[in-house]
Design an enzyme around this catalytic site. Structure first.
Site, PDB file in Angstrom:
ATOM      1  N   HIS A  30      39.347 111.575 -34.248  1.00  0.00           N
ATOM      2  CA  HIS A  30      38.090 111.225 -33.588  1.00  0.00           C
ATOM      3  C   HIS A  30      38.397 110.072 -32.640  1.00  0.00           C
ATOM      4  O   HIS A  30      39.430 109.404 -32.779  1.00  0.00           O
ATOM      5  CB  HIS A  30      37.081 110.782 -34.661  1.00  0.00           C
ATOM      6  CG  HIS A  30      35.687 110.632 -34.168  1.00  0.00           C
ATOM      7  ND1 HIS A  30      35.244 109.482 -33.572  1.00  0.00           N
ATOM      8  CD2 HIS A  30      34.637 111.489 -34.197  1.00  0.00           C
ATOM      9  CE1 HIS A  30      33.967 109.630 -33.251  1.00  0.00           C
ATOM     10  NE2 HIS A  30      33.571 110.837 -33.621  1.00  0.00           N
ATOM     11  N   TYR A  31      37.532 109.803 -31.693  1.00  0.00           N
ATOM     12  CA  TYR A  31      37.795 108.713 -30.744  1.00  0.00           C
ATOM     13  C   TYR A  31      37.599 107.330 -31.359  1.00  0.00           C
ATOM     14  O   TYR A  31      38.031 106.329 -30.797  1.00  0.00           O
ATOM     15  CB  TYR A  31      36.939 108.860 -29.480  1.00  0.00           C
ATOM     16  CG  TYR A  31      35.452 108.725 -29.708  1.00  0.00           C
ATOM     17  CD1 TYR A  31      34.839 107.472 -29.723  1.00  0.00           C
ATOM     18  CD2 TYR A  31      34.667 109.853 -29.911  1.00  0.00           C
ATOM     19  CE1 TYR A  31      33.476 107.356 -29.934  1.00  0.00           C
ATOM     20  CE2 TYR A  31      33.308 109.742 -30.115  1.00  0.00           C
ATOM     21  CZ  TYR A  31      32.711 108.493 -30.131  1.00  0.00           C
ATOM     22  OH  TYR A  31      31.368 108.382 -30.340  1.00  0.00           O
TER      23      TYR A  31
END
Length: 184
Positions: free
Chosen positions: A128-129
């Site tokens: 995920h970022y």
């Protein structure tokens, strides 16, 4: 073994230096925790072969640390390049966490992410970022409650798996002693 979107992926890289345009990854390790920071799986610990020219650009500090802990010798003998190490790591992660669900967890992991983006883009994309960066919490403790830092001593192994195990322990320490969440 069960895939769970709440599991957390922890990662640590050892590199020849701090600049991904000049330096290279020489070791990677990952582990998986549940949301309560219990380690549920440890991934492969992979020394990554690098040409002599990449080893020679290490500064004195890195040379000393990685010679003393035996990593340079493991790198010289390794059968893994960056792509093969990336592939093996992703195969491990797929058993535990869906793609782009877990934040990247560890200490100073923005630095690791820079190297992943440069040399292991498929692995970088697996995360995920967001981040769970233990270093950020340490910096907050330093500023808001510095005496707490005396109660946790790091070992500074500079070996990827040992370092991420220690990062999990460190976050648990801050969870219990600094963040102090109330139980439901």
């Amino acid at each position: 073994m069960k895939i769970n979107k709440k599991n957390l992926i922890w990662i640590d890289l050892e590199m020849t230096g701090l600049n991904p345009k000049v330096h290279r990854i020489i070791e990677i390790a990952t582990l998986i925790t549940d949301t309560n920071l219990n380690i549920i799986a440890e991934g492969p610990v992979i020394p990554i072969y690098q040409k002599k020219e990449h080893i020679l650009v290490m500064d004195e500090w890195n040379k000393r640390i990685h010679e003393n802990n035996g990593l340079i010798k493991r790198v010289e003998k390794s059968l893994y390049n960056e792509q093969k190490a990336e592939h093996e790591t992703i195969l491990f992660l797929k058993k535990w966490v869906p793609i782009q669900v877990s934040p990247m967890c560890g200490n100073s992991i923005a630095q690791d992410r820079r190297f992943l983006f440069q040399y292991m883009p498929h692995l970088e994309n697996y995360f995920h970022y967001r981040y769970i960066d233990v270093s950020t919490i340490k910096e907050l403790a330093y500023r808001w409650n510095p005496s707490i830092l005396d109660k946790f001593k790091k070992n500074h192994y500079h070996k990827a798996l040992e370092d991420i195990r220690e990062s999990v322990v460190e976050l648990n320490f801050y969870k219990k002693n600094f963040l102090k969440f109330k139980k439901k």
